[in-house]
Design a protein around this motif. Structure first.
Motif, PDB file in Angstrom:
ATOM      1  N   VAL A   1      -2.562   3.207   6.619  1.00  0.00           N
ATOM      2  CA  VAL A   1      -2.812   1.887   6.056  1.00  0.00           C
ATOM      3  C   VAL A   1      -3.746   1.154   7.013  1.00  0.00           C
ATOM      4  O   VAL A   1      -3.550   1.197   8.228  1.00  0.00           O
ATOM      5  N   GLY A   2      -4.770   0.535   6.459  1.00  0.00           N
ATOM      6  CA  GLY A   2      -5.703  -0.203   7.320  1.00  0.00           C
ATOM      7  C   GLY A   2      -6.235  -1.423   6.611  1.00  0.00           C
ATOM      8  O   GLY A   2      -5.799  -1.758   5.497  1.00  0.00           O
ATOM      9  N   PHE A   3      -7.167  -2.096   7.264  1.00  0.00           N
ATOM     10  CA  PHE A   3      -7.791  -3.269   6.664  1.00  0.00           C
ATOM     11  C   PHE A   3      -9.305  -3.171   6.832  1.00  0.00           C
ATOM     12  O   PHE A   3      -9.776  -2.673   7.851  1.00  0.00           O
ATOM     13  N   VAL A   4     -10.032  -3.653   5.817  1.00  0.00           N
ATOM     14  CA  VAL A   4     -11.497  -3.755   5.931  1.00  0.00           C
ATOM     15  C   VAL A   4     -11.901  -5.165   5.512  1.00  0.00           C
ATOM     16  O   VAL A   4     -11.184  -5.804   4.744  1.00  0.00           O
ATOM     17  N   LEU A   5     -13.006  -5.613   6.017  1.00  0.00           N
ATOM     18  CA  LEU A   5     -13.529  -6.918   5.588  1.00  0.00           C
ATOM     19  C   LEU A   5     -14.562  -6.670   4.497  1.00  0.00           C
ATOM     20  O   LEU A   5     -15.544  -5.959   4.715  1.00  0.00           O
ATOM     21  N   THR A   6     -14.306  -7.220   3.314  1.00  0.00           N
ATOM     22  CA  THR A   6     -15.251  -7.069   2.208  1.00  0.00           C
ATOM     23  C   THR A   6     -15.641  -8.462   1.748  1.00  0.00           C
ATOM     24  O   THR A   6     -14.767  -9.234   1.321  1.00  0.00           O
ATOM     25  N   ASP A   7     -16.922  -8.781   1.824  1.00  0.00           N
ATOM     26  CA  ASP A   7     -17.418 -10.120   1.466  1.00  0.00           C
ATOM     27  C   ASP A   7     -16.593 -11.208   2.154  1.00  0.00           C
ATOM     28  O   ASP A   7     -16.193 -12.197   1.512  1.00  0.00           O
ATOM     29  N   GLY A   8     -16.277 -11.007   3.390  1.00  0.00           N
ATOM     30  CA  GLY A   8     -15.548 -12.021   4.163  1.00  0.00           C
ATOM     31  C   GLY A   8     -14.055 -12.065   3.893  1.00  0.00           C
ATOM     32  O   GLY A   8     -13.329 -12.838   4.502  1.00  0.00           O
ATOM     33  N   ALA A   9     -13.574 -11.234   2.966  1.00  0.00           N
ATOM     34  CA  ALA A   9     -12.139 -11.247   2.660  1.00  0.00           C
ATOM     35  C   ALA A   9     -11.501  -9.961   3.173  1.00  0.00           C
ATOM     36  O   ALA A   9     -12.131  -8.897   3.160  1.00  0.00           O
TER      37      ALA A   9
ATOM     38  N   LEU B   1      -5.757   2.248   1.742  1.00  0.00           N
ATOM     39  CA  LEU B   1      -4.757   3.318   1.716  1.00  0.00           C
ATOM     40  C   LEU B   1      -5.523   4.631   1.874  1.00  0.00           C
ATOM     41  O   LEU B   1      -6.336   4.974   1.001  1.00  0.00           O
ATOM     42  N   ASN B   2      -5.311   5.292   2.984  1.00  0.00           N
ATOM     43  CA  ASN B   2      -6.068   6.497   3.315  1.00  0.00           C
ATOM     44  C   ASN B   2      -7.567   6.304   3.058  1.00  0.00           C
ATOM     45  O   ASN B   2      -8.229   7.128   2.422  1.00  0.00           O
ATOM     46  N   GLY B   3      -8.056   5.172   3.519  1.00  0.00           N
ATOM     47  CA  GLY B   3      -9.495   4.895   3.449  1.00  0.00           C
ATOM     48  C   GLY B   3      -9.968   4.266   2.156  1.00  0.00           C
ATOM     49  O   GLY B   3     -11.108   3.802   2.080  1.00  0.00           O
ATOM     50  N   GLU B   4      -9.122   4.234   1.131  1.00  0.00           N
ATOM     51  CA  GLU B   4      -9.538   3.659  -0.164  1.00  0.00           C
ATOM     52  C   GLU B   4      -9.159   2.173  -0.225  1.00  0.00           C
ATOM     53  O   GLU B   4      -8.018   1.828   0.087  1.00  0.00           O
ATOM     54  N   ASP B   5     -10.082   1.341  -0.634  1.00  0.00           N
ATOM     55  CA  ASP B   5      -9.790  -0.090  -0.788  1.00  0.00           C
ATOM     56  C   ASP B   5      -8.892  -0.255  -2.025  1.00  0.00           C
ATOM     57  O   ASP B   5      -9.313   0.021  -3.151  1.00  0.00           O
TER      58      ASP B   5
ATOM     59  N   GLU C   1      -7.036  -3.147  -2.588  1.00  0.00           N
ATOM     60  CA  GLU C   1      -6.625  -4.557  -2.621  1.00  0.00           C
ATOM     61  C   GLU C   1      -6.223  -5.014  -4.038  1.00  0.00           C
ATOM     62  O   GLU C   1      -5.195  -5.670  -4.201  1.00  0.00           O
ATOM     63  N   SER C   2      -7.039  -4.677  -5.035  1.00  0.00           N
ATOM     64  CA  SER C   2      -6.683  -5.215  -6.361  1.00  0.00           C
ATOM     65  C   SER C   2      -5.515  -4.453  -6.981  1.00  0.00           C
ATOM     66  O   SER C   2      -4.701  -5.046  -7.684  1.00  0.00           O
ATOM     67  N   GLN C   3      -5.380  -3.167  -6.671  1.00  0.00           N
ATOM     68  CA  GLN C   3      -4.276  -2.380  -7.262  1.00  0.00           C
ATOM     69  C   GLN C   3      -2.893  -2.775  -6.739  1.00  0.00           C
ATOM     70  O   GLN C   3      -1.897  -2.545  -7.401  1.00  0.00           O
ATOM     71  N   ILE C   4      -2.849  -3.357  -5.540  1.00  0.00           N
ATOM     72  CA  ILE C   4      -1.523  -3.662  -4.971  1.00  0.00           C
ATOM     73  C   ILE C   4      -0.972  -5.005  -5.426  1.00  0.00           C
ATOM     74  O   ILE C   4       0.192  -5.303  -5.193  1.00  0.00           O
ATOM     75  N   ARG C   5      -1.811  -5.823  -6.081  1.00  0.00           N
ATOM     76  CA  ARG C   5      -1.372  -7.183  -6.423  1.00  0.00           C
ATOM     77  C   ARG C   5      -0.763  -7.267  -7.817  1.00  0.00           C
ATOM     78  O   ARG C   5      -1.106  -8.131  -8.606  1.00  0.00           O
ATOM     79  N   THR C   6       0.122  -6.344  -8.150  1.00  0.00           N
ATOM     80  CA  THR C   6       0.781  -6.404  -9.454  1.00  0.00           C
ATOM     81  C   THR C   6       2.282  -6.582  -9.232  1.00  0.00           C
ATOM     82  O   THR C   6       2.800  -6.298  -8.143  1.00  0.00           O
ATOM     83  N   LEU C   7       2.977  -7.012 -10.288  1.00  0.00           N
ATOM     84  CA  LEU C   7       4.435  -7.179 -10.180  1.00  0.00           C
ATOM     85  C   LEU C   7       5.100  -5.841  -9.885  1.00  0.00           C
ATOM     86  O   LEU C   7       6.039  -5.750  -9.098  1.00  0.00           O
TER      87      LEU C   7
ATOM     88  N   ALA D   1       0.850  -1.203   0.000  1.00  0.00           N
ATOM     89  CA  ALA D   1       0.000   0.000   0.000  1.00  0.00           C
ATOM     90  C   ALA D   1       0.884   1.251   0.000  1.00  0.00           C
ATOM     91  O   ALA D   1       0.605   2.224  -0.712  1.00  0.00           O
ATOM     92  N   ILE D   2       1.963   1.223   0.782  1.00  0.00           N
ATOM     93  CA  ILE D   2       2.873   2.384   0.791  1.00  0.00           C
ATOM     94  C   ILE D   2       3.544   2.534  -0.573  1.00  0.00           C
ATOM     95  O   ILE D   2       3.675   3.641  -1.101  1.00  0.00           O
ATOM     96  N   ALA D   3       3.922   1.396  -1.162  1.00  0.00           N
ATOM     97  CA  ALA D   3       4.543   1.437  -2.492  1.00  0.00           C
ATOM     98  C   ALA D   3       3.588   2.048  -3.513  1.00  0.00           C
ATOM     99  O   ALA D   3       3.991   2.866  -4.357  1.00  0.00           O
TER     100      ALA D   3
END
Ligand code: DC
Length: 220
Positions: free
Chosen positions: A65-73, A78-82, A84-90, A40-42
């Motif tokens: 940086v924080g965590f939220v539960l969305t649909d059980g996951a 990052l500053n309140g914005e979900d 999750e999908s943007q951080i999973r890249t090479l 998230a910092i990156a």
């Protein structure tokens, strides 16, 4: 039953997060993916085109940086914005590996991670959990698998996401990241002396989880 802290460390693409999530569910514990926090910092730095270390350090107080539960996951925010999908890249993974070499970035996140473990009942995965974040964790696991097996797993994940990766490039990336993670001056990835090593190169997910659930039951 006494709640404990489970620290899971190991190389990238060892299946740490899958294992940590499954164990947290089995134990009824909270799962914390610390790699997602570095990612998230990156992402923040990539978006703002910040590359210099002093500027990275100066930006830290602006980042939450924080965590939220969305649909059980569990999703990282990052500053309140979900994000999750943007951080999973090479790209973000590599940038995370780079910024994680900065002492101040580590101190910033380690302090938050230690607070998350105050009540115990936590499964945390990363690179320095058993050595730096929770050196007194009751159960420490160090996961490993050959670079080829890990590259194949990452390759499959990227294909599943619709990307068209090149296997050789993915393997080179795995090796480069291993080198950086184990050779950095600040909290390099290393096995804690009291960690239990689990090499999952030749284990099915079920076999591996059986070993891990058994270790957990014996450490409570
Ligand atoms: O586990 P991951 O691939 O999501 O982690 C991304 C990068 O973050 C990894 O290359 C090293 C860094 N990291 C770290 O230095 N310490 C941690 N506890 C977790 C991740």
């Amino acid at each position: 039953m006494n709640k404990i802290i489970v620290a899971i460390d190991g190389f990238s693409s060892c299946g740490k997060s899958t294992i940590a999530k499954a164990l947290a569910k089995y134990a009824g514990y909270t799962y914390v993916d610390t790699g997602a926090m570095y990612r998230a910092i990156a992402l923040y730095m990539l978006r703002k085109h910040i590359t210099d270390t002093p500027e990275i350090v100066a930006a830290l107080p602006k980042i939450q940086v924080g965590f939220v539960l969305t649909d059980g996951a569990q999703h990282v925010t990052l500053n309140g914005e979900d994000v999750e999908s943007q951080i999973r890249t090479l790209e973000v993974g590599n940038r995370a590996s780079e910024i994680s070499t900065i002492k101040e970035v580590r101190a910033f996140l380690v302090a938050q991670q230690q607070v998350m473990g105050e009540q115990k009942g936590i499964v945390m995965d990363g690179r320095d959990i058993g050595t730096v974040v929770f050196p007194k964790a009751e159960l420490k696991l160090f996961l490993t698998a050959t670079p080829e097996v890990r590259a194949q797993r990452r390759f499959d994940e990227l294909v599943e996401k619709g990307e068209k990766p090149d296997f050789k490039a993915v393997l080179e990336d795995v090796n480069a990241r291993d080198y950086r993670d184990t050779h950095r001056a600040e909290s390099p990835l290393r096995q804690a002396e009291d960690a239990i090593v689990v090499d999952n190169s030749n284990l099915t997910r079920e076999q591996q989880m059986e070993v891990i659930y058994d270790l957990f039951d014996r450490h409570q």
